[in-house]
Design a protein around this motif. Sequence first.
Motif, mmCIF file in Angstrom:
data_model
loop_
_atom_site.group_PDB
_atom_site.id
_atom_site.type_symbol
_atom_site.label_atom_id
_atom_site.label_comp_id
_atom_site.label_asym_id
_atom_site.label_seq_id
_atom_site.Cartn_x
_atom_site.Cartn_y
_atom_site.Cartn_z
ATOM 1 N N PRO B 52 -2.953 12.129 2.892
ATOM 2 C CA PRO B 52 -2.393 11.345 1.782
ATOM 3 C C PRO B 52 -3.133 10.011 1.601
ATOM 4 C CG PRO B 52 -0.629 12.230 3.134
ATOM 5 C CD PRO B 52 -1.913 12.562 3.836
ATOM 6 N N GLN B 53 -3.550 9.397 2.712
ATOM 7 C CA GLN B 53 -4.290 8.139 2.616
ATOM 8 C C GLN B 53 -5.645 8.350 1.948
ATOM 9 O OE1 GLN B 53 -2.583 9.143 5.220
ATOM 10 N NE2 GLN B 53 -1.691 7.472 6.392
ATOM 11 N N GLU B 54 -6.323 9.414 2.354
ATOM 12 C CA GLU B 54 -7.621 9.720 1.737
ATOM 13 C C GLU B 54 -7.453 10.052 0.263
ATOM 14 O OE1 GLU B 54 -10.409 11.676 5.189
ATOM 15 O OE2 GLU B 54 -8.584 12.759 4.648
ATOM 16 N N VAL B 55 -6.324 10.663 -0.074
ATOM 17 C CA VAL B 55 -6.062 10.984 -1.481
ATOM 18 C C VAL B 55 -6.010 9.705 -2.306
ATOM 19 C CG1 VAL B 55 -4.343 11.882 -3.105
ATOM 20 C CG2 VAL B 55 -4.884 13.167 -1.027
ATOM 21 N N LEU B 56 -5.304 8.681 -1.781
ATOM 22 C CA LEU B 56 -5.214 7.432 -2.544
ATOM 23 C C LEU B 56 -6.592 6.770 -2.655
ATOM 24 C CD1 LEU B 56 -3.795 5.253 -4.095
ATOM 25 C CD2 LEU B 56 -2.905 4.293 -1.979
ATOM 26 N N ARG B 57 -7.370 6.838 -1.582
ATOM 27 C CA ARG B 57 -8.712 6.250 -1.646
ATOM 28 C C ARG B 57 -9.545 6.941 -2.723
ATOM 29 N NH1 ARG B 57 -8.676 6.139 4.362
ATOM 30 N NH2 ARG B 57 -10.396 7.621 4.516
ATOM 31 N N GLU B 58 -9.419 8.271 -2.765
ATOM 32 C CA GLU B 58 -10.160 9.031 -3.787
ATOM 33 C C GLU B 58 -9.642 8.692 -5.190
ATOM 34 O OE1 GLU B 58 -12.923 10.900 -3.639
ATOM 35 O OE2 GLU B 58 -12.947 10.119 -1.586
ATOM 36 N N GLY B 120 0.969 -3.746 -4.038
ATOM 37 C CA GLY B 120 -0.419 -3.287 -4.152
ATOM 38 C C GLY B 120 -1.165 -3.444 -2.843
ATOM 39 N N MET B 121 -0.865 -4.532 -2.145
ATOM 40 C CA MET B 121 -1.517 -4.764 -0.849
ATOM 41 C C MET B 121 -1.066 -3.759 0.189
ATOM 42 S SD MET B 121 -1.762 -8.774 0.126
ATOM 43 C CE MET B 121 -2.764 -8.693 1.608
ATOM 44 N N ILE B 122 0.255 -3.499 0.233
ATOM 45 C CA ILE B 122 0.756 -2.548 1.231
ATOM 46 C C ILE B 122 0.122 -1.171 0.993
ATOM 47 C CG2 ILE B 122 2.800 -1.409 2.191
ATOM 48 C CD1 ILE B 122 4.427 -3.907 1.293
ATOM 49 N N LEU B 123 0.068 -0.775 -0.273
ATOM 50 C CA LEU B 123 -0.557 0.515 -0.608
ATOM 51 C C LEU B 123 -2.021 0.542 -0.176
ATOM 52 C CD1 LEU B 123 0.947 1.025 -4.168
ATOM 53 C CD2 LEU B 123 1.127 2.675 -2.293
ATOM 54 N N SER B 124 -2.737 -0.529 -0.475
ATOM 55 C CA SER B 124 -4.162 -0.573 -0.153
ATOM 56 C C SER B 124 -4.375 -0.568 1.354
ATOM 57 C CB SER B 124 -4.807 -1.817 -0.775
ATOM 58 O OG SER B 124 -4.570 -1.839 -2.164
ATOM 59 N N CYS B 125 -3.504 -1.272 2.072
ATOM 60 C CA CYS B 125 -3.605 -1.304 3.539
ATOM 61 C C CYS B 125 -3.306 0.073 4.120
ATOM 62 C CB CYS B 125 -2.634 -2.342 4.108
ATOM 63 S SG CYS B 125 -3.110 -4.033 3.774
ATOM 64 N N PRO B 219 -14.601 -4.344 10.470
ATOM 65 C CA PRO B 219 -14.652 -3.912 9.074
ATOM 66 C C PRO B 219 -13.525 -4.564 8.264
ATOM 67 C CG PRO B 219 -14.559 -2.019 10.563
ATOM 68 C CD PRO B 219 -14.466 -3.234 11.413
ATOM 69 N N THR B 220 -13.858 -5.095 7.111
ATOM 70 C CA THR B 220 -12.891 -5.870 6.340
ATOM 71 C C THR B 220 -13.033 -5.585 4.854
ATOM 72 O OG1 THR B 220 -13.009 -7.631 7.992
ATOM 73 C CG2 THR B 220 -12.086 -8.223 5.855
ATOM 74 N N ILE B 221 -11.883 -5.471 4.187
ATOM 75 C CA ILE B 221 -11.872 -5.306 2.732
ATOM 76 C C ILE B 221 -11.382 -6.619 2.129
ATOM 77 C CG2 ILE B 221 -10.743 -4.124 0.797
ATOM 78 C CD1 ILE B 221 -10.325 -1.755 2.833
ATOM 79 N N VAL B 222 -12.116 -7.154 1.182
ATOM 80 C CA VAL B 222 -11.646 -8.344 0.465
ATOM 81 C C VAL B 222 -11.487 -7.959 -1.005
ATOM 82 C CG1 VAL B 222 -12.042 -10.778 -0.066
ATOM 83 C CG2 VAL B 222 -12.964 -9.813 2.053
ATOM 84 N N ASN B 223 -10.262 -8.036 -1.511
ATOM 85 C CA ASN B 223 -9.994 -7.704 -2.908
ATOM 86 C C ASN B 223 -9.260 -8.841 -3.596
ATOM 87 O OD1 ASN B 223 -9.410 -4.184 -2.225
ATOM 88 N ND2 ASN B 223 -11.149 -5.103 -3.275
ATOM 89 N N ASN B 224 -9.534 -8.978 -4.879
ATOM 90 C CA ASN B 224 -8.869 -9.985 -5.705
ATOM 91 C C ASN B 224 -7.398 -9.612 -5.959
ATOM 92 O OD1 ASN B 224 -8.258 -10.325 -8.960
ATOM 93 N ND2 ASN B 224 -9.045 -12.177 -8.008
ATOM 94 N N VAL B 225 -6.581 -10.619 -6.255
ATOM 95 C CA VAL B 225 -5.150 -10.427 -6.518
ATOM 96 C C VAL B 225 -4.920 -9.349 -7.587
ATOM 97 C CG1 VAL B 225 -3.083 -11.553 -7.469
ATOM 98 C CG2 VAL B 225 -4.565 -12.812 -5.899
ATOM 99 N N GLU B 226 -5.586 -9.524 -8.718
ATOM 100 C CA GLU B 226 -5.352 -8.606 -9.839
ATOM 101 C C GLU B 226 -5.792 -7.184 -9.486
ATOM 102 O OE1 GLU B 226 -7.353 -9.857 -13.437
ATOM 103 O OE2 GLU B 226 -6.594 -8.153 -14.567
ATOM 104 N N THR B 227 -6.917 -7.070 -8.769
ATOM 105 C CA THR B 227 -7.412 -5.754 -8.364
ATOM 106 C C THR B 227 -6.355 -5.025 -7.544
ATOM 107 O OG1 THR B 227 -9.592 -6.794 -8.178
ATOM 108 C CG2 THR B 227 -9.368 -4.575 -7.279
ATOM 109 N N LEU B 228 -5.756 -5.736 -6.586
ATOM 110 C CA LEU B 228 -4.763 -5.106 -5.710
ATOM 111 C C LEU B 228 -3.524 -4.690 -6.503
ATOM 112 C CD1 LEU B 228 -5.232 -7.458 -2.640
ATOM 113 C CD2 LEU B 228 -5.670 -4.996 -2.659
ATOM 114 N N CYS B 229 -3.148 -5.493 -7.493
ATOM 115 C CA CYS B 229 -1.995 -5.124 -8.325
ATOM 116 C C CYS B 229 -2.245 -3.804 -9.045
ATOM 117 C CB CYS B 229 -1.712 -6.212 -9.363
ATOM 118 S SG CYS B 229 -1.014 -7.707 -8.646
#
Lengths: 163, 477
Positions: B52-58, B120-125, B219-229
């Motif tokens: 399911p995690q890979e699905v969201l990444r895809e 959005g952050m929880i989902l991305s994490c 390894p680190t992901i840096v995303n903007n506020v709007e992107t994560l939303c």
Amino acid sequence: MSFSVPSSLEAELDELTTHYPVKRSASLMFLHALQEHFGYISKEAMEWTASKLELQPINVFELVTFYPMFRQEPLGKTHIKVCRTLSCALQGSAELREQFCKRLGLDSQAHTAQTTPDGKFTVEFVECLASCGTAPVVLVNESLYQMVSPAAADEILRKGNLK
Amino acid sequence: MAEQFKLITKHLDEPGFSPDIECYLQHGGYAALRKAVASPSRELADGKKLSPQEVLREDVKASGLRGRGGAGFSAGLKWSFVDRRSGKPIYLICNADESEPGTFKDRQILHRDPHQLIEGMILSCWANDVKLAYIYIRGEMPEGARLLNVALKEARSKGFLGKNILGTGYDLEIHVHRGAGAYICGEETGLIESLEGKRAYPRIKPPYFPAILGLYMCPTIVNNVETLCHVTHIVNMGAAEYAKLGTPNNTGTRIVSLSGDINRPGYYEIEVGKVTLGQLIHDSNFGGGLKPGRSLKAIIPGGSSSKVLKAGEVFKLNRKGPDGQMSKIDVPMLDLPYDFDSLQQAGTMSGSSAVIVLDDSRSMVKTLGNLSEFYAHESCGQCTPCREGALWLAKATHRLTHGEGRKEDTAYLAHIAQNIQGRTICAFGEAAAWPVLSFVKKFKDEFDAQGAADEAARAKGAQPTHRPSPVGTLNPH
């Protein structure tokens, strides 16, 4: 005067340190908290931060000199930060700063933050405050004032005089 | 008439909408998180099974989502670069250090709808196996930091954050970290250094790509506020539906920050590429036109670092004709669709989607003076060309705005700017150089005339005004 951090603040900072796998990361949050409590960051505050976070004092000092929000001397009780950058400048932020300076008897030609002799006000030009749609904006201590008119500026000074 | 499309900003201005979790839940909040963690794994045509995690990444890749912070890089691709084999923890940082002059979109989300960002952050994490994440918010937003801390506490108490999220066994902690007034912290490697408790000196790439060697060399992901939303909405709508918003390769919606000489400054959310620059400025749904009697002089289209556009410019854009063949067509500046690719083809960028409008009452020399002072103040000082060059640029524009200009200043400004760009560790060098290069190229006459006028006045005995920096009024000269 001896330097001492109240135990409640120290406990708060100890808790904050647990947010990071590496203690050093808490440096900026320490400095914010100490500046808020003492009004500025003294040499003692830097040394205390360094010892708490197992750093050398220079590691903390270099932060205080790098980040524009940190200051090493006390400022006025009402700290007025006028946004200098383009969108605010287009709506007259330079004139606004001049108004503050004139009313308070400060030198509007000076580069840096200026404080009135009675310690009530500090006026400073700062870079973009990210509220360009409501220019000109002014940050007074922690409150953002938007579309600040000359009358609104005088109101800020009136409130500050009551403190 | 062009219209807004409110996806991220849907509830922001609704009467009664508040930043607390109850209000967010009443508006369908955290449904995307529930949906994602309950989603099944996906079997691909080749028999490979995606978790399911890979699905969201895809799905984020398939949605076409591009970073809303400035670079416009594919968010899904950025995630795919993360080194998942190192055995080290993976971190995610939300870049809420909004400080590109002209930009005020993230401020709206942070102050009025913090849970949208947190979801959005929880989902991305969750999608990226992140257990610890940070929101790096700029120091000048103390109210935003307070609201985020309250919102995080609420999310923890409802089981959306902390240990065993929604009973899935997944643990995540998010903390708020405050910056302290340095623009360079918006640069992702500078931000990482700052979060490590150091001066925000950007790191050199290679080797320090955040996806491999980021926070604490992990390894680190840096995303903007709007992107994560947007990730929340991709989950809610499905990637294919989301990708129908906007235009090909420029999918979804974007919040545009409008400021300067227009009647209705503010933030406006649009489908990317469905609204033109001219509509943004003139339509009554957007900027509402210029002040009476004024005409358009220039537009800074994507934050102060983007190259300026001059009124009346015409650009050659690649467009697919009805026969499917690519050809170059002429597009006047105001007809440029506001998206990533069109602005890039016009030689500038949509950057942080901040549009600053300048009318014919403005001096381009003074305007550049204001911007150059910003970059001189904000250079972190690590690379010599930028530290010294940005200061020289500010000194030259200062001369030109204080009666001390010289005929050769136009060429001098271009020369200095050319020697900064491409010679620095981070993109700040370009950010400082691009406004200068575009201003002196497109408004050369104005710069030449100022230098010549100053020289002539001095020959007659005029004294420089000697106003020290910061520069004075920008109003009509």
